[in-house]
Design an enzyme around this catalytic site. Structure first.
Site: not given
Lengths: 435, 435
Positions: A135, A142, A151, A207, A209, A241, A245, A248, A252, A261, A265, A368, A382
């Site tokens: 992936d 995204h 950030r 997601e 994709e 996908d 959250r 994850q 992660y 994930k 899928t 995404t 998002e």
């Protein structure tokens, strides 16, 4: 790049009733898949309107010859991996012979009906044996939107505009459209707790994709040059996908997404070929002119000029109660496949640049494909700003993340003046409660 | 846990010349693999001393019956995936019948010699079709040492003692011992440059790991409870997770390792079974008593008491010039498989806890099994402190990272008072220059 030819003629008509003007599968598309009927064996097929043409039966009837027959023979075991491995030549021969067979004025039109099966009576399967699934993260909006949540000052990491960032995904849990998705249990640490807890995910997301099917593949230690990378693409699908959250977010660091994930899928089962998508090729649009030039191993003039895809993408959502009320699925977002910072050829050239081998039937995800505006965002993470701002559906229901019973439906469509529109068919699945 | 029985008797002798006291493959081991001789087909075999016994030939001769014969029949295509899928019962039956066949005083001893092939004349292959490969990070000293290079104040991330951290690896580039590894090209950004460059990796490294072969597998959506997780293990191998540190360092944020690892993974080709390893089971040692208790889905009394493995591990290195001079490979490090913070059963229970399905032939890596001291570190990244402090080989040569022509040799050995020692055979590969 794949040439435009008579198989793209928007005036072409087929002898198959109802297929002309079909939103997904007119005669200009001819996507490849694997189907079964009742308890029958898996067979290779091609979608035409609401019907599936049995490829092995067409070959057995002597209606496919030469390279096209060879392509079908390579898929006689009921999966397309061997056909994908043959590459563009046999695939194009098959497209041309199918086009001749299915056109309205074809000399063999009367021999077509016995080869057809109503799609509604068939089950569609994964079209190939997926060896490895990778992936990517090429949707720059995204990457920016999700990066901003962590950030605010530096949403994109310094490597983003140099490296087509990707990671290995889980192949075993990829399922075709229609197979429900079970909400996963997992470990998460909500911010207000000192220690993690284990339970059903509370932040289940989709997601949007595209998936890319790999054709011939390359030997270990033999990178695919960027100019030859398009030849590795056997076709495209839609890919959801699914992402938990909360799982994850806790797991992660430092090695990337894993159980957030790997529970599921979903892909659309039809392989839409590069030939069918030739009219929708476009120049790379997502790289602003002031950005750093790609390193030479990622740079090819033809790829820059036509390596992107102009495909309209949609996400729709229905809830258990909206389906009960007979309401149409709510459109959550519209986006476009142009929002890829890196082309598929760049993804492949990068993936193999250190010598990693791709095999026939491998699957790549693009990452995404959000657009620049909130109504084009490809994930609820998002759209709802991490669950802070709920969306309101047409039924009046609200969603921050997915609830049990929700069905997510992804669609893709190529639309271009002077050409027939084609679609991918649906990529859909219902969320089931945690076990 | 697997029981100790007569097949572990250290006094047992075999009729196969030279196999008694063999450092790796005495009659108490009996690991499973796939071999070929000359241009012949791939066949399932078992290692005994310096010989390989052809399992299909033994079955055809009527020397294996019942469940053992069923296990061999499932591997007749020349790969063991189907045998692994059958689980512990047939695998144990096969071990017991092979032990009876191969023991010195066995009634059928005279029928054994025609079934044997000298290992030196055979090629060993990957023993199964690896569907998905997952690499964990359970070596706590490795996690601490590498974390310290990035975060001196907080080497271990907050999730480490709660989550068996892992990520999906690349299955396509896994090769058996003996296949050379090509130094990869890749993108890296040295600290003194403003922009990345593309070229051969300058920081090529090894990682000392155990590999775990999955047996029966589980259905999607059906987690494997911790108490049943050991039943999923079909066996073990050595695993060298080759790593290009410069590529990895630039690419890995935010989605984890990708091309820094995917160019090659080397495994030892023999599957050492849980039955063979029963004498070397031990209590979990790597979790200090003040650490947080595992969440209930990771906690099982039997696993805590005997879910760890006491295996001596070694890394040796030979260079092109040391081989020319006839010198022995230089021992770079000695470690032990006990340095796992999480057991294999915990890795499996966690992996499947969200519903992810494992399939027969899937491979798990443990992550680098460094010990607490510099002479036990499982990667050059740790041993040379990121290339700052070179190691000096017995030949006088120095190494910060691997050079072309270097051969890395991993070995594992079970040693316990009152039992025969067994080994895994070598996991070795030479580094070839970049293409």
């Amino acid at each position: 790049m794949t040439a435009i030819d008579h198989t793209h003629d928007p005036a072409a008509r087929t002898s198959v009733p109802g297929a002309d003007g079909h939103p997904d599968f007119p005669i200009q598309n001819l996507p490849l898949g694997v189907f079964s009927e009742g308890d029958g064996a898996r067979r290779a097929g091609v979608a035409i309107g609401d019907q599936i043409l049995d490829l092995a039966a067409a070959r057995a009837a002597g209606l496919l010859t030469g390279e096209a027959a060879r392509a079908v023979a390579a898929a006689e075991s009921g999966d397309l991996t061997g056909m994908l491995a043959l590459g563009a030549g046999p695939r194009r021969a098959l497209r041309h012979q199918l086009f001749a067979l299915l056109r309205a004025d074809g000399p063999e039109s009367d021999r077509v009906p016995p080869l057809l099966h109503p799609a509604a009576a068939c089950t569609l399967h994964l079209p190939a044996r997926i060896g490895d699934y990778t992936d990517f993260f090429v949707g720059i909006h995204h990457a920016t939107n999700t990066g901003r949540q962590f950030r605010p000052d530096q949403p994109l990491l310094p490597n983003y505009k140099h490296v087509p960032v990707g990671y290995h995904g889980r192949a075993s849990s990829i399922r075709p459209s229609g197979v429900p998705v079970r909400r996963p249990h997992g470990q998460a640490k909500p911010p207000h707790l000192d220690a993690p807890v284990f339970g059903p995910s509370r932040r289940l997301d989709y997601e949007l994709e595209l998936g890319v099917w790999i054709g011939p593949g390359n030997d270990l230690g033999a990178p695919v040059p960027i100019a030859e990378a398009a030849g590795q693409v056997a076709g495209f699908c839609l890919l959801n996908d699914w992402s938990a959250r909360d799982i994850q977010g806790w797991e992660y660091q430092p090695l990337g997404p894993f159980l957030g994930k790997s529970f599921a899928t979903t892909i659309s089962p039809w392989i839409v070929t590069p030939e069918a998508l030739a009219p929708f090729r476009t120049a790379q649009a997502a790289r602003p002119s002031g950005d750093p030039a790609p390193l030479p191993y990622l740079l090819d003039a033809a790829d820059q000029a036509g390596g992107a895809l102009d495909l309209e993408l949609e996400i729709r959502l229905s809830t258990a109660s909206s389906r009960e009320a007979g309401a149409s699925p709510h459109r959550v977002a519209r986006s476009n496949a142009r929002h890829m910072y890196w082309t598929v050829a760049q993804m492949i050239a990068h993936h193999t640049s250190g010598g990693c081998n791709l095999r026939p039937g491998d699957l790549l995800g693009t990452g995404t494909l959000s657009g620049p505006d909130p109504d084009s965002y490809g994930s609820l993470l998002e759209t709802t700003e991490g669950g802070k701002v709920p969306i309101r559906l047409a039924t009046g229901e609200e969603r921050r993340f997915l609830e049990d019973g929700d069905e997510v439906i992804l669609t893709a469509r190529g639309i271009r003046e002077g050409f027939a529109s084609i679609g991918f068919g649906a990529c859909r699945a219902v969320v089931l409660p945690a076990p």
